[in-house]
Design an enzyme around this catalytic site. Structure first.
Site, PDB file in Angstrom:
ATOM      1  N   ASP A  10       0.744  -1.199  -0.254  1.00  0.00           N
ATOM      2  CA  ASP A  10      -0.188  -0.120  -0.106  1.00  0.00           C
ATOM      3  C   ASP A  10       0.755   1.209   0.052  1.00  0.00           C
ATOM      4  O   ASP A  10       2.146   1.104   0.263  1.00  0.00           O
ATOM      5  CB  ASP A  10      -0.990  -0.019   1.303  1.00  0.00           C
ATOM      6  CG  ASP A  10      -1.662   1.280   1.157  1.00  0.00           C
ATOM      7  OD1 ASP A  10      -2.480   1.895   0.442  1.00  0.00           O
ATOM      8  OD2 ASP A  10      -1.656   1.951   2.786  1.00  0.00           O
ATOM      9  N   SER A  11       0.361   2.420  -0.235  1.00  0.00           N
ATOM     10  CA  SER A  11       1.162   3.691  -0.177  1.00  0.00           C
ATOM     11  C   SER A  11       1.772   4.061   1.241  1.00  0.00           C
ATOM     12  O   SER A  11       2.551   4.524   1.365  1.00  0.00           O
ATOM     13  CB  SER A  11       0.334   4.748  -0.618  1.00  0.00           C
ATOM     14  OG  SER A  11      -0.974   4.679   0.209  1.00  0.00           O
ATOM     15  N   CYS A  73      -4.023  -1.004  -2.191  1.00  0.00           N
ATOM     16  CA  CYS A  73      -4.152   0.326  -2.206  1.00  0.00           C
ATOM     17  C   CYS A  73      -5.188   0.905  -3.466  1.00  0.00           C
ATOM     18  O   CYS A  73      -4.830   0.072  -4.716  1.00  0.00           O
ATOM     19  CB  CYS A  73      -2.739   1.233  -2.500  1.00  0.00           C
ATOM     20  SG  CYS A  73      -2.910   3.075  -2.578  1.00  0.00           S
ATOM     21  N   GLU A 152      -5.881   9.672   9.413  1.00  0.00           N
ATOM     22  CA  GLU A 152      -4.382   9.399   9.998  1.00  0.00           C
ATOM     23  C   GLU A 152      -4.381  10.131  11.117  1.00  0.00           C
ATOM     24  O   GLU A 152      -3.544   9.697  12.050  1.00  0.00           O
ATOM     25  CB  GLU A 152      -3.381   9.590   8.698  1.00  0.00           C
ATOM     26  CG  GLU A 152      -3.363   8.752   7.637  1.00  0.00           C
ATOM     27  CD  GLU A 152      -2.106   8.617   6.843  1.00  0.00           C
ATOM     28  OE1 GLU A 152      -1.080   9.142   7.136  1.00  0.00           O
ATOM     29  OE2 GLU A 152      -2.034   7.552   6.216  1.00  0.00           O
ATOM     30  N   CYS A 183     -11.268   3.106  -0.537  1.00  0.00           N
ATOM     31  CA  CYS A 183     -10.019   3.880   0.068  1.00  0.00           C
ATOM     32  C   CYS A 183      -9.611   2.812   1.206  1.00  0.00           C
ATOM     33  O   CYS A 183     -10.719   2.533   2.129  1.00  0.00           O
ATOM     34  CB  CYS A 183     -10.001   5.030   0.365  1.00  0.00           C
ATOM     35  SG  CYS A 183      -8.410   5.860   0.940  1.00  0.00           S
ATOM     36  N   HIS A 185      -8.229   3.468   3.796  1.00  0.00           N
ATOM     37  CA  HIS A 185      -8.609   4.059   5.237  1.00  0.00           C
ATOM     38  C   HIS A 185     -10.050   4.010   5.849  1.00  0.00           C
ATOM     39  O   HIS A 185     -10.529   4.220   6.984  1.00  0.00           O
ATOM     40  CB  HIS A 185      -8.037   5.590   5.237  1.00  0.00           C
ATOM     41  CG  HIS A 185      -6.489   5.711   5.085  1.00  0.00           C
ATOM     42  ND1 HIS A 185      -6.046   5.219   4.084  1.00  0.00           N
ATOM     43  CD2 HIS A 185      -5.823   6.435   6.012  1.00  0.00           C
ATOM     44  CE1 HIS A 185      -4.551   5.678   4.309  1.00  0.00           C
ATOM     45  NE2 HIS A 185      -4.448   6.357   5.451  1.00  0.00           N
TER      46      HIS A 185
HETATM   47  N1  DGL Z   1      -4.198   4.012   0.149  1.00  0.00           N
HETATM   48  C1  DGL Z   1      -4.750   4.964  -0.556  1.00  0.00           C
HETATM   49  C2  DGL Z   1      -6.060   4.258  -1.133  1.00  0.00           C
HETATM   50  O1  DGL Z   1      -6.603   3.625  -0.842  1.00  0.00           O
HETATM   51  C3  DGL Z   1      -5.039   5.896   0.408  1.00  0.00           C
HETATM   52  C4  DGL Z   1      -3.877   6.802   1.019  1.00  0.00           C
HETATM   53  C5  DGL Z   1      -3.146   7.605  -0.374  1.00  0.00           C
HETATM   54  O2  DGL Z   1      -3.780   8.726  -0.858  1.00  0.00           O
HETATM   55  O3  DGL Z   1      -2.055   7.211  -0.508  1.00  0.00           O
HETATM   56  O4  DGL Z   1      -6.272   5.040  -2.012  1.00  0.00           O
END
Ligand code: DGL
Length: 272
Positions: A10-11, A73, A152, A183, A185
């Site tokens: 993931d990011s 992600c 976050e 997403c 989060h």
């Molecule tokens: N992991 C990203 C997503 O699911 C969210 C966080 C980011 O913008 O990197 O789209």
């Protein structure tokens, strides 16, 4: 039977919501999680940049010998899943198709909403995938740039509720009966979405649907690990390990004893 590890990336730490659902569904598998904390967030970045980052991270995991990669992600799945599947030899499961499939199955009025990052919404991928499954479905996508930073920081709940209400308003206006929370989060604040949308709206979260897809893929390919064993997780990040550990322990609600750092130069070499 296949004792190799499953790679998840993931990011940043958000994809731990997907890891959580994978651990619930597949407790006997080993996982290595790689968060690209040094370059997080991906949501506001260009498609080209996200594609390059995703290829670097996934190539690193493939070289490490994983049997399957989960692109946890949503932004990276929207930008780069076909590229990763073309370039890598191991199977790559993304987080977008499983949710699109679940939403098409769930909707009764064939009006589906999507809440996601700017990058995911700009890609138009949810609408494309939904329309391959139901060409008559109407899809309305809303970008939610405020939500990832708010979740976050773990800040004020009032501000978060107000932001979710603002992003939900056009979907309610359009009378969607199913909403994809597209997403990593968003499962962390699931109750806020549930209260804002109410019982009449079906919410589809990427983490549950993706874990199901991973389990099915392992079973159909015959690459599952021994179901009698207990799996293990290892954690890697390109950012500061302490930041990953504190955010990760909050997201996963599990102690993370150690986090190793992978340098960006190592990643860049992998995809070269
Ligand atoms: N992991 C990203 C997503 O699911 C969210 C966080 C980011 O913008 O990197 O789209």
């Amino acid at each position: 039977m296949d004792a190799r590890t499953i790679g998840i990336f993931d990011s940043g730490a958000g994809g731990l919501t997907v890891l959580h659902d994978c651990l619930v569904t597949l407790p006997h598998e080993d996982f290595v999680y790689l968060g690209d904390g040094a370059r997080c967030p991906y949501g506001p970045r260009s498609t080209e940049e996200v594609r390059r980052f995703a290829l670097e991270v996934a190539s690193y995991l493939e070289r490490a010998g994983v049997k399957l990669i989960v692109n946890a992600c949503n932004t990276a799945t929207a930008a780069a899943l076909p590229l990763l599947q073309e370039r890598l030899a191991v199977p790559v499961v993304g987080v977008l198709a499983p949710e699109a499939h679940a939403a098409v199955q769930a909707t009764r009025n064939r009006r589906i909403g999507v809440l996601a990052t700017e990058g995911t919404v700009r890609s138009g991928r949810y609408a494309q995938v939904i329309r391959t499954l139901d060409a008559g479905a109407a899809v309305l996508s809303v970008a939610c740039p405020k939500l990832v930073p708010m979740i976050e920081s773990g800040g004020s709940n009032d501000a978060l509720v107000a932001a979710v209400r603002e992003y939900a308003a056009p979907l309610k206006e359009a009378e969607v009966d199913t909403v994809i929370l597209g997403c990593t989060h968003y499962p962390l604040v699931r109750p806020v979405f549930e209260r804002v949308f109410g019982r009449g709206t079906t919410l589809v979260f990427s983490a549950d649907e993706t874990a199901r897809e991973v389990a099915e893929t392992l079973a159909r390919k015959g690459i599952e690990n021994d179901p009698r064993r207990d799996g293990e997780c290892t954690f890697l990040t390109t950012g500061p390990p302490d930041d990953f550990r504190s955010l990760g322990e909050r997201f996963l609600q599990l102690p993370i004893p150690s986090v190793d750092r992978v340098s960006l130069s190592e990643l860049e070499l992998e995809a070269a």
